[in-house]
Structures are given as structure tokens and as C-alpha cells.
Write a protein that holds these residues in place. Structure first.
Motif, PDB file in Angstrom:
ATOM      1  N   PRO A   1       0.834  -1.216   0.000  1.00 26.82           N
ATOM      2  CA  PRO A   1       0.000   0.000   0.000  1.00 26.82           C
ATOM      3  C   PRO A   1       0.861   1.255   0.000  1.00 26.82           C
ATOM      4  CG  PRO A   1      -0.799  -1.595   1.605  1.00 26.82           C
ATOM      5  CD  PRO A   1       0.523  -2.101   1.103  1.00 26.82           C
ATOM      6  N   SER A   2       0.407   2.244  -0.721  1.00 27.16           N
ATOM      7  CA  SER A   2       1.073   3.533  -0.754  1.00 27.16           C
ATOM      8  C   SER A   2       0.014   4.597  -0.544  1.00 27.16           C
ATOM      9  CB  SER A   2       1.771   3.743  -2.108  1.00 27.16           C
ATOM     10  OG  SER A   2       0.813   3.889  -3.135  1.00 27.16           O
ATOM     11  N   GLN A   3       0.376   5.847  -0.712  1.00 27.48           N
ATOM     12  CA  GLN A   3      -0.602   6.912  -0.520  1.00 27.48           C
ATOM     13  C   GLN A   3      -1.708   6.858  -1.556  1.00 27.48           C
ATOM     14  OE1 GLN A   3       1.524  10.561  -0.975  1.00 27.48           O
ATOM     15  NE2 GLN A   3       2.008  10.231  -3.125  1.00 27.48           N
ATOM     16  N   ASN A   4      -1.515   6.119  -2.659  1.00 31.36           N
ATOM     17  CA  ASN A   4      -2.526   6.036  -3.701  1.00 31.36           C
ATOM     18  C   ASN A   4      -3.309   4.732  -3.656  1.00 31.36           C
ATOM     19  OD1 ASN A   4      -1.816   8.543  -4.864  1.00 31.36           O
ATOM     20  ND2 ASN A   4      -0.058   7.576  -5.868  1.00 31.36           N
ATOM     21  N   VAL A   5      -2.985   3.839  -2.729  1.00 25.97           N
ATOM     22  CA  VAL A   5      -3.665   2.562  -2.630  1.00 25.97           C
ATOM     23  C   VAL A   5      -4.271   2.442  -1.243  1.00 25.97           C
ATOM     24  CG1 VAL A   5      -3.430   0.062  -2.745  1.00 25.97           C
ATOM     25  CG2 VAL A   5      -2.061   1.503  -4.275  1.00 25.97           C
ATOM     26  N   GLU A   6      -5.547   2.171  -1.179  1.00 23.37           N
ATOM     27  CA  GLU A   6      -6.245   2.151   0.102  1.00 23.37           C
ATOM     28  C   GLU A   6      -6.077   0.806   0.799  1.00 23.37           C
ATOM     29  OE1 GLU A   6     -10.705   3.190   1.774  1.00 23.37           O
ATOM     30  OE2 GLU A   6     -10.079   3.647  -0.272  1.00 23.37           O
ATOM     31  N   ARG A   7      -5.798   0.861   2.093  1.00 22.20           N
ATOM     32  CA  ARG A   7      -5.706  -0.356   2.876  1.00 22.20           C
ATOM     33  C   ARG A   7      -7.103  -0.932   3.117  1.00 22.20           C
ATOM     34  NH1 ARG A   7      -0.849  -1.206   5.625  1.00 22.20           N
ATOM     35  NH2 ARG A   7       0.639   0.532   5.497  1.00 22.20           N
ATOM     36  N   LEU A   8      -7.180  -2.258   3.156  1.00 22.38           N
ATOM     37  CA  LEU A   8      -8.443  -2.917   3.437  1.00 22.38           C
ATOM     38  C   LEU A   8      -8.621  -3.059   4.938  1.00 22.38           C
ATOM     39  CD1 LEU A   8      -8.199  -5.756   0.780  1.00 22.38           C
ATOM     40  CD2 LEU A   8      -9.750  -3.817   0.717  1.00 22.38           C
ATOM     41  N   SER A   9      -9.827  -2.791   5.406  1.00 17.56           N
ATOM     42  CA  SER A   9     -10.101  -2.996   6.821  1.00 17.56           C
ATOM     43  C   SER A   9     -10.300  -4.491   7.080  1.00 17.56           C
ATOM     44  CB  SER A   9     -11.356  -2.226   7.225  1.00 17.56           C
ATOM     45  OG  SER A   9     -12.462  -2.648   6.450  1.00 17.56           O
TER      46      SER A   9
ATOM     47  N   ARG B   1     -11.592 -17.381  -7.672  1.00 15.74           N
ATOM     48  CA  ARG B   1     -10.606 -16.326  -7.517  1.00 15.74           C
ATOM     49  C   ARG B   1     -11.325 -14.985  -7.427  1.00 15.74           C
ATOM     50  NH1 ARG B   1      -7.054 -15.925 -12.153  1.00 15.74           N
ATOM     51  NH2 ARG B   1      -6.022 -14.349 -10.875  1.00 15.74           N
ATOM     52  N   PHE B   2     -10.895 -14.154  -6.493  1.00 17.60           N
ATOM     53  CA  PHE B   2     -11.573 -12.892  -6.249  1.00 17.60           C
ATOM     54  C   PHE B   2     -10.587 -11.897  -5.654  1.00 17.60           C
ATOM     55  CE2 PHE B   2     -11.834 -15.485  -2.481  1.00 17.60           C
ATOM     56  CZ  PHE B   2     -11.529 -14.608  -1.455  1.00 17.60           C
ATOM     57  N   ARG B   3     -11.006 -10.623  -5.649  1.00 16.23           N
ATOM     58  CA  ARG B   3     -10.268  -9.566  -4.969  1.00 16.23           C
ATOM     59  C   ARG B   3     -11.200  -8.905  -3.971  1.00 16.23           C
ATOM     60  NH1 ARG B   3      -8.887  -8.290 -10.552  1.00 16.23           N
ATOM     61  NH2 ARG B   3      -6.779  -9.006 -11.007  1.00 16.23           N
ATOM     62  N   ARG B   4     -10.734  -8.726  -2.769  1.00 16.19           N
ATOM     63  CA  ARG B   4     -11.501  -7.942  -1.802  1.00 16.19           C
ATOM     64  C   ARG B   4     -11.480  -6.477  -2.212  1.00 16.19           C
ATOM     65  NH1 ARG B   4      -9.719  -7.797   3.895  1.00 16.19           N
ATOM     66  NH2 ARG B   4     -11.638  -6.578   4.063  1.00 16.19           N
ATOM     67  N   LEU B   5     -12.582  -5.789  -1.921  1.00 11.14           N
ATOM     68  CA  LEU B   5     -12.691  -4.373  -2.223  1.00 11.14           C
ATOM     69  C   LEU B   5     -12.870  -3.585  -0.934  1.00 11.14           C
ATOM     70  CD1 LEU B   5     -15.125  -4.577  -5.280  1.00 11.14           C
ATOM     71  CD2 LEU B   5     -12.654  -4.237  -5.342  1.00 11.14           C
ATOM     72  N   PRO B   6     -12.390  -2.352  -0.913  1.00 11.25           N
ATOM     73  CA  PRO B   6     -12.571  -1.522   0.296  1.00 11.25           C
ATOM     74  C   PRO B   6     -14.049  -1.282   0.573  1.00 11.25           C
ATOM     75  CG  PRO B   6     -11.005  -0.512  -1.244  1.00 11.25           C
ATOM     76  CD  PRO B   6     -11.666  -1.635  -1.979  1.00 11.25           C
ATOM     77  N   ASP B   7     -14.422  -1.236   1.843  1.00 12.47           N
ATOM     78  CA  ASP B   7     -15.778  -0.847   2.201  1.00 12.47           C
ATOM     79  C   ASP B   7     -16.010   0.597   1.768  1.00 12.47           C
ATOM     80  OD1 ASP B   7     -16.157  -3.312   3.336  1.00 12.47           O
ATOM     81  OD2 ASP B   7     -15.911  -2.622   5.407  1.00 12.47           O
ATOM     82  N   ARG B   8     -17.199   0.850   1.175  1.00 13.79           N
ATOM     83  CA  ARG B   8     -17.513   2.185   0.690  1.00 13.79           C
ATOM     84  C   ARG B   8     -18.931   2.580   1.064  1.00 13.79           C
ATOM     85  NH1 ARG B   8     -13.054   5.055  -0.204  1.00 13.79           N
ATOM     86  NH2 ARG B   8     -11.967   4.584  -2.143  1.00 13.79           N
TER      87      ARG B   8
END
Length: 216
Positions: free
Chosen positions: A29-37, A56-63
Motif C-alpha cells: 500500500p502507498s498513498q494512492n492505494v487504500e488499505r483494506l479494513s 478467484r476474487f479480490r476484496r474491495l474496500p468498504d464504501r
């Protein structure tokens, strides 16, 4: 050995809504990539269920979006075994049920009625910030908790649409679509099809809403 088919890479939860790819296997993660809770206990169990199904899947940030719309505990399906067009963010339970439906209902029914596999599922999408038509209640699409399915393409190139096949298709098409609808009613909380109302004449609506079970 069953070949593994890739879902077409169509990511339709628009950047204008603020959703980003939540994959955990990329760069740090960097300043442009959001960490997942951390996921809730229920979401953690659901993610484990997806992994056991070889999904196969990718988790997404809560929004949280305007008008009460949201995508909490959502994933982006990458590979479910049957290529699917227009998949955006889906709650994990919806994604898990969809994966099961493609494996346990869709493909067996295609083999039974047509002697071949479905090679593409066409959808109208998953997430969409809107109310249920004619009401002031938020649609399950506004919670990334619903999917609308419109058509299927077989290995020989034949395309079967809900609009054209439900009433006007040949005997096999009608039986196939009714198998899919019936099988969905056993797996999702709410299922709507062409006999529900005019708004669903051209697609199946599957969701995991709390007002179910309901099948029409």
C-alpha cells in the motif's frame, strides 16, 4: 480435469463512485492505494467458502456513497468457472451464491438441454445506486447485493436471452431458462423473472436481501 475459465475483465463499479481494486496480492500500500479494513467474522467465513470453491476474487474496500448506497464486505470476482460479463462489486454472500449457481445449476442444465457448456453469461451488472422501481426503498443493487442476468452464450455460439427465450424460445430454451430460475430460487433470497413484472421481462434478478425468501 475441468479447464479454468477467466471472467472477462469488465470492472463496472465506476471510479466516479470512488471504488478501487481491492486486491491484496499487488504492491505494498502507498498513498494512492487504500488499505483494506479487517473483514467481519461473517465475511471472513464467506471468503473462506469462496476459496474452498476455487473461486478467484479480490476484496474491495468498504464504501459508503450518497443516498445511503454502499458496498460493504464486497469482492470483485476474477474467476468463477464461467466467464461473466459486467460483474462489478458484489457482497461476498452474493458472490458465493452466484458461484454455486453457475456450478450447480447453470452448467448442468446447459449440458442436459443442449449437450454443451455455457461459455458466457451476460449481465446488466451488480452495483447501481438506485431505488426499487416505483418506491422510495433502496434497491439491493445500491448495496452491491444483487445481480441482473440477461443472456447466455453456448459453446456452439448460440445465444439465449431471457427476453426472447422465456416465452418465445423453442422447447429446450424455455426449459433451460426455467431450470435456471428454479435453481436460483433455491439459492438466493429474492429471485425475479419475466413473470414477476414488466420490468423483469428481459432479465433475472437475484439478490441476498433480508426481505426474502421470495421467488417469482
Amino acid at each position: 480435469m475441468r479447464s479454468r475459465l477467466l471472467i472477462l475483465p469488465v470492472f463496472v463499479l465506476l471510479s466516479a463512485c470512488g471504488m478501487i481494486d481491492g486486491r491484496t496480492d499487488g504492491p505494498r500500500p502507498s498513498q494512492n492505494v487504500e488499505r483494506l479494513s479487517p473483514p467481519s467474522a461473517d465475511t471472513r467465513q464467506c471468503l473462506a467458502n469462496l476459496q474452498r470453491q476455487d473461486v478467484r476474487f479480490r476484496r474491495l474496500p468498504d464504501r459508503h456513497f450518497s443516498n445511503g448506497c454502499r458496498a460493504i464486505g464486497a469482492v470483485q470476482l476474477v474467476e468463477v468457472g464461467t466467464p461473466t460479463r459486467n460483474l462489478g462489486a458484489m457482497t461476498c454472500p452474493l458472490a458465493e451464491r452466484y458461484a454455486r449457481w453457475t456450478r450447480e445449476v447453470l452448467q448442468p442444465s446447459a449440458r442436459e438441454h443442449f449437450g454443451q457448456q455455457v461459455t458466457l453469461v451476460e449481465t446488466f451488472g451488480t452495483y447501481g445506486c438506485r431505488n426499487i422501481a416505483g418506491t422510495g426503498r433502496l434497491s439491493e443493487h445500491g448495496k452491491a447485493n444483487a445481480i441482473d442476468i440477461s443472456a447466455f452464450r453456448l459453446a456452439d455460439g448460440r445465444r439465449i436471452t431471457v427476453l426472447g427465450g422465456w416465452n418465445n424460445g423453442d422447447r429446450r430454451e424455455r426449459a433451460f431458462l426455467r431450470d435456471l430460475h428454479r435453481g436460483a430460487c433455491e439459492r438466493f433470497e429474492i429471485v425475479l423473472g419475466p413473470e414477476a413484472n414488466a420490468a423483469h421481462r428481459d432479465h433475472f434478478h437475484f439478490d441476498m436481501g433480508s426481505r426474502g425468501p421470495y421467488c417469482r
